[in-house]
Structure formats: C-alpha cells, structure tokens
Design a protein around this motif. Structure first.
Motif, PDB file in Angstrom:
ATOM      1  N   LEU A 113       0.827  -1.206   0.000  1.00  0.00           N
ATOM      2  CA  LEU A 113       0.000   0.000   0.000  1.00  0.00           C
ATOM      3  C   LEU A 113       0.858   1.251   0.000  1.00  0.00           C
ATOM      4  O   LEU A 113       0.558   2.225  -0.711  1.00  0.00           O
ATOM      5  N   TYR A 114       1.935   1.239   0.779  1.00  0.00           N
ATOM      6  CA  TYR A 114       2.844   2.397   0.806  1.00  0.00           C
ATOM      7  C   TYR A 114       3.448   2.644  -0.577  1.00  0.00           C
ATOM      8  O   TYR A 114       3.464   3.789  -1.056  1.00  0.00           O
ATOM      9  N   ARG A 115       3.912   1.592  -1.235  1.00  0.00           N
ATOM     10  CA  ARG A 115       4.516   1.756  -2.554  1.00  0.00           C
ATOM     11  C   ARG A 115       3.512   2.253  -3.578  1.00  0.00           C
ATOM     12  O   ARG A 115       3.805   3.158  -4.374  1.00  0.00           O
ATOM     13  N   VAL A 116       2.316   1.663  -3.562  1.00  0.00           N
ATOM     14  CA  VAL A 116       1.295   2.039  -4.535  1.00  0.00           C
ATOM     15  C   VAL A 116       0.837   3.475  -4.324  1.00  0.00           C
ATOM     16  O   VAL A 116       0.743   4.258  -5.274  1.00  0.00           O
ATOM     17  N   MET A 117       0.554   3.846  -3.078  1.00  0.00           N
ATOM     18  CA  MET A 117       0.053   5.190  -2.821  1.00  0.00           C
ATOM     19  C   MET A 117       1.105   6.251  -3.096  1.00  0.00           C
ATOM     20  O   MET A 117       0.787   7.331  -3.594  1.00  0.00           O
TER      21      MET A 117
ATOM     22  N   LYS B  72      10.852   0.976  -7.089  1.00  0.00           N
ATOM     23  CA  LYS B  72       9.484   0.459  -7.195  1.00  0.00           C
ATOM     24  C   LYS B  72       8.485   1.608  -7.305  1.00  0.00           C
ATOM     25  O   LYS B  72       7.545   1.567  -8.106  1.00  0.00           O
ATOM     26  N   ILE B  73       8.688   2.639  -6.487  1.00  0.00           N
ATOM     27  CA  ILE B  73       7.795   3.799  -6.536  1.00  0.00           C
ATOM     28  C   ILE B  73       7.918   4.508  -7.881  1.00  0.00           C
ATOM     29  O   ILE B  73       6.928   4.976  -8.445  1.00  0.00           O
ATOM     30  N   MET B  74       9.140   4.563  -8.425  1.00  0.00           N
ATOM     31  CA  MET B  74       9.338   5.188  -9.728  1.00  0.00           C
ATOM     32  C   MET B  74       8.586   4.439 -10.819  1.00  0.00           C
ATOM     33  O   MET B  74       7.985   5.052 -11.714  1.00  0.00           O
ATOM     34  N   LEU B  75       8.601   3.123 -10.761  1.00  0.00           N
ATOM     35  CA  LEU B  75       7.883   2.321 -11.751  1.00  0.00           C
ATOM     36  C   LEU B  75       6.386   2.576 -11.671  1.00  0.00           C
ATOM     37  O   LEU B  75       5.709   2.718 -12.701  1.00  0.00           O
ATOM     38  N   LEU B  76       5.849   2.659 -10.463  1.00  0.00           N
ATOM     39  CA  LEU B  76       4.427   2.941 -10.285  1.00  0.00           C
ATOM     40  C   LEU B  76       4.096   4.382 -10.670  1.00  0.00           C
ATOM     41  O   LEU B  76       3.005   4.665 -11.180  1.00  0.00           O
ATOM     42  N   PHE B  77       5.043   5.286 -10.444  1.00  0.00           N
ATOM     43  CA  PHE B  77       4.863   6.674 -10.889  1.00  0.00           C
ATOM     44  C   PHE B  77       4.726   6.746 -12.404  1.00  0.00           C
ATOM     45  O   PHE B  77       3.844   7.437 -12.933  1.00  0.00           O
ATOM     46  N   LEU B  78       5.570   6.030 -13.119  1.00  0.00           N
ATOM     47  CA  LEU B  78       5.506   6.034 -14.575  1.00  0.00           C
ATOM     48  C   LEU B  78       4.196   5.437 -15.083  1.00  0.00           C
ATOM     49  O   LEU B  78       3.659   5.880 -16.105  1.00  0.00           O
ATOM     50  N   ALA B  79       3.673   4.433 -14.372  1.00  0.00           N
ATOM     51  CA  ALA B  79       2.408   3.819 -14.768  1.00  0.00           C
ATOM     52  C   ALA B  79       1.239   4.781 -14.593  1.00  0.00           C
ATOM     53  O   ALA B  79       0.243   4.683 -15.309  1.00  0.00           O
ATOM     54  N   THR B  80       1.351   5.705 -13.636  1.00  0.00           N
ATOM     55  CA  THR B  80       0.262   6.646 -13.338  1.00  0.00           C
ATOM     56  C   THR B  80       0.382   7.930 -14.134  1.00  0.00           C
ATOM     57  O   THR B  80      -0.620   8.493 -14.589  1.00  0.00           O
ATOM     58  N   PHE B  81       1.594   8.412 -14.322  1.00  0.00           N
ATOM     59  CA  PHE B  81       1.845   9.761 -14.818  1.00  0.00           C
ATOM     60  C   PHE B  81       1.214  10.016 -16.188  1.00  0.00           C
ATOM     61  O   PHE B  81       0.493  11.007 -16.379  1.00  0.00           O
ATOM     62  N   ALA B  82       1.457   9.149 -17.159  1.00  0.00           N
ATOM     63  CA  ALA B  82       0.968   9.386 -18.520  1.00  0.00           C
ATOM     64  C   ALA B  82      -0.554   9.415 -18.566  1.00  0.00           C
ATOM     65  O   ALA B  82      -1.154  10.235 -19.275  1.00  0.00           O
ATOM     66  N   ILE B  83      -1.208   8.516 -17.823  1.00  0.00           N
ATOM     67  CA  ILE B  83      -2.675   8.483 -17.812  1.00  0.00           C
ATOM     68  C   ILE B  83      -3.235   9.787 -17.274  1.00  0.00           C
ATOM     69  O   ILE B  83      -4.197  10.353 -17.821  1.00  0.00           O
TER      70      ILE B  83
ATOM     71  N   GLY C 133      18.720   1.911  -8.087  1.00  0.00           N
ATOM     72  CA  GLY C 133      19.038   0.824  -7.173  1.00  0.00           C
ATOM     73  C   GLY C 133      17.860  -0.104  -6.956  1.00  0.00           C
ATOM     74  O   GLY C 133      16.874  -0.094  -7.699  1.00  0.00           O
ATOM     75  N   ILE C 134      17.938  -0.928  -5.895  1.00  0.00           N
ATOM     76  CA  ILE C 134      16.939  -1.951  -5.654  1.00  0.00           C
ATOM     77  C   ILE C 134      16.052  -1.635  -4.452  1.00  0.00           C
ATOM     78  O   ILE C 134      15.319  -2.498  -3.975  1.00  0.00           O
ATOM     79  N   GLY C 135      16.101  -0.410  -3.975  1.00  0.00           N
ATOM     80  CA  GLY C 135      15.265  -0.020  -2.841  1.00  0.00           C
ATOM     81  C   GLY C 135      13.847   0.316  -3.261  1.00  0.00           C
ATOM     82  O   GLY C 135      13.435   0.098  -4.412  1.00  0.00           O
ATOM     83  N   ASP C 136      13.096   0.882  -2.320  1.00  0.00           N
ATOM     84  CA  ASP C 136      11.714   1.258  -2.609  1.00  0.00           C
ATOM     85  C   ASP C 136      11.617   2.371  -3.637  1.00  0.00           C
ATOM     86  O   ASP C 136      10.585   2.514  -4.302  1.00  0.00           O
ATOM     87  N   GLY C 137      12.667   3.159  -3.772  1.00  0.00           N
ATOM     88  CA  GLY C 137      12.635   4.250  -4.739  1.00  0.00           C
ATOM     89  C   GLY C 137      12.400   3.771  -6.155  1.00  0.00           C
ATOM     90  O   GLY C 137      11.634   4.373  -6.915  1.00  0.00           O
TER      91      GLY C 137
END
Length: 287
Positions: A97-101, A158-169, A152-156
């Motif tokens: 939930l933290y990563r997604v939000m 993962k959050i960046m990947l989810l950011f890219l999935a949201t941003f364009a939409i 790197g392999i931290g939460d940053g």
C-alpha cells in the motif's frame, strides 16, 4: 423485520412495484434505466464459487493446480496470523500500500499539473507531448532494468515504476478535461470580472475534474496491477512479492489467495474512488 428485508432487497437492486412499472416503459438506450445490478453480482459470485467447489469435489483438476476454497481460506488464516517469510498478511499489504500510494500520488500530482499546462499552452504541449506519447505505450516491465541502474533496488525504484504507470494516464486525462471546457463559460467568467486565477480555479479546474477523476480511477487500477512488476525489483516483502515467491515453490494455494486479496483490495480502491467522485463532483454528467 419487514423494514430490514426491504433494505436488503433495495441493496440487491430490487425496487418497489411502481419503480418496476416505470422501468418497463423505459425504451432501450436510456442509461438511467440501468441500475447497479447488485443481485446479478451476487448471482455471479455464487456461480463462480459453486463451480470452484464442484471442480475440486469431482477432482477434475489436481489440487496442486487448483486448490479448494477451504485450502485457500486456511492459508489465508495461517498467513494472516503466523505470517509468510517474516511478515503477516497485513504487513505485506501495508508495504504494498505504501509503494502504490506513493507512486500513485506523485504520478497524479505531477500528471495533473502538466496536463493542465499542456491544455492551456501550445508551447508546453509541443514540448512534452512527444515524450509522453513515446513512453506511454511501453509496458512497465520494460523499465525495470534501467530503473535498477538509475535508482538501485530499494523502494525508490518500485515507486518510480508505479509513478511512470500513473503519470501518462493523468497527463492525458487532465489535458482532455481542460480541452473540453466550454469557451462560453470562460467568456462569461471574464465578463463578470474574474481574473486568470479565478477562471483557472472556478471554471477550468472545476469542469476538468470529472475527466481527472476518471483518470485517477484508471491509473489506480493500472498502478495496482503494476505492483507485481514493481515488486519484482529485488523485493523481500509485499503482496506481489508474496505471490511471485510462492509460485517458485508451487504453492498454488498461496498464489490464489494472494490474487484474491489483491483483487479485493483493487475493487475496494475503485469503490472508494467512486464514492469520492459522487461526493466531490456531483455535477458530473450534468449540463
């Protein structure tokens, strides 16, 4: 007792006789005639659960490939109480939930701001439109290697990947919402003495909010669906990681349990977005 029964019937979509008579006279094509159809949703769930139990009882599919509902329920309780690989089910959920939000909120804020700017300025649109349209069709999985290199392999990462999935939409929906604002409303606001900030806040943003909320609902679904891909990036916890890790050891009961939990949570997010939309944008769909 009768009042409780009436409320339950209304929840399932059953209406009074006068409402039923009205619906019988509605012609095909009127969207207002379509109710929420909760009774059909309940029927659909009953059919799916019955078919699932029937397949398991008849042993048509081996338990390794399709475990019984009881086995999945037992695994749900075990992981909820005892945990899986160091975290309980609630712990895995909160991490996801933290990563997604984080990714969703960052993508929404940045996407809405850029989308509004692109809708109001041809210069901004000309500068950013090619970039958005080039990266938007690329699936999030394709970004994983370069995100690992950059962040790197931290939460940053993962959050960046989810950011890219949201941003364009969000950019596309915010831009579309701004472009759909009637110019007559803008002229009326200026004729009443409004300045640019007031026009932006009370006319453009208000009329663009329905499109923005639609984009938020879509992007939340995409963001939650991208969670599994995001947690492939060297994760050690999270719902997506739990499903992937269980699949490596052929723990089908855990996989199905995790998929069901993710589906329920995703549906819950959508219901929350619908509720907020109905409360915050009551003018949606009205002239």
């Amino acid at each position: 007792m009768e009042a409780a029964l009436t409320k339950f019937k209304n929840f399932l979509g059953f209406t009074a006789e006068d409402d039923f008579e009205k619906k019988k006279t509605v012609k095909f094509g009127d969207p207002s005639a379509a109710g929420q159809g909760r009774k059909w949703s309940v029927l659909s769930l009953i059919v799916i659960l019955t078919a699932w139990v029937g397949l398991c009882e008849l042993e048509i599919v081996p338990p390794l490939f399709w475990p019984s509902p009881l086995a999945v329920l037992e695994k749900f309780w075990t992981i909820a109480t005892e945990g899986y690989r160091g975290h309980t089910l609630l712990g895995h959920f909160l991490i996801s939930l933290y990563r997604v939000m984080a990714g969703f909120l960052l993508g929404t804020i940045c996407g809405v701001l850029l989308g509004i700017a692109m809708g109001l300025s041809s210069v901004v649109r000309g500068l950013f439109d090619p970039i958005i349209e080039l990266y938007r069709p690329v699936p999030p999985l394709a970004y994983i290697p370069i995100i690992i290199i950059w962040m790197g392999i931290g939460d940053g990462g993962k959050i960046m990947l989810l950011f890219l999935a949201t941003f364009a939409i969000m950019v596309i929906n915010a831009r579309s919402g701004v472009k759909s604002v009637s110019v007559e409303k803008i002229h009326a606001a200026y004729s009443l003495g409004a300045n640019r900030w007031q026009v932006l806040r009370h006319v453009i943003l208000v009329n663009a909010l329905p499109e923005i909320f639609t984009g938020m609902r879509v992007s939340m679904g995409v963001c939650w669906a991208t969670l599994v891909a995001a947690e492939m990036v060297a994760a050690t916890a999270g719902l997506g990681w739990m499903v992937l890790n269980a699949a490596r050891y052929l723990r089908t009961d855990i996989v199905i349990m995790g998929v069901i939990v993710m589906g329920i949570v995703g549906y819950g997010f959508d219901m929350i977005m619908r509720y907020l939309e109905s409360k915050l944008i009551p003018w949606k769909g009205k002239a």
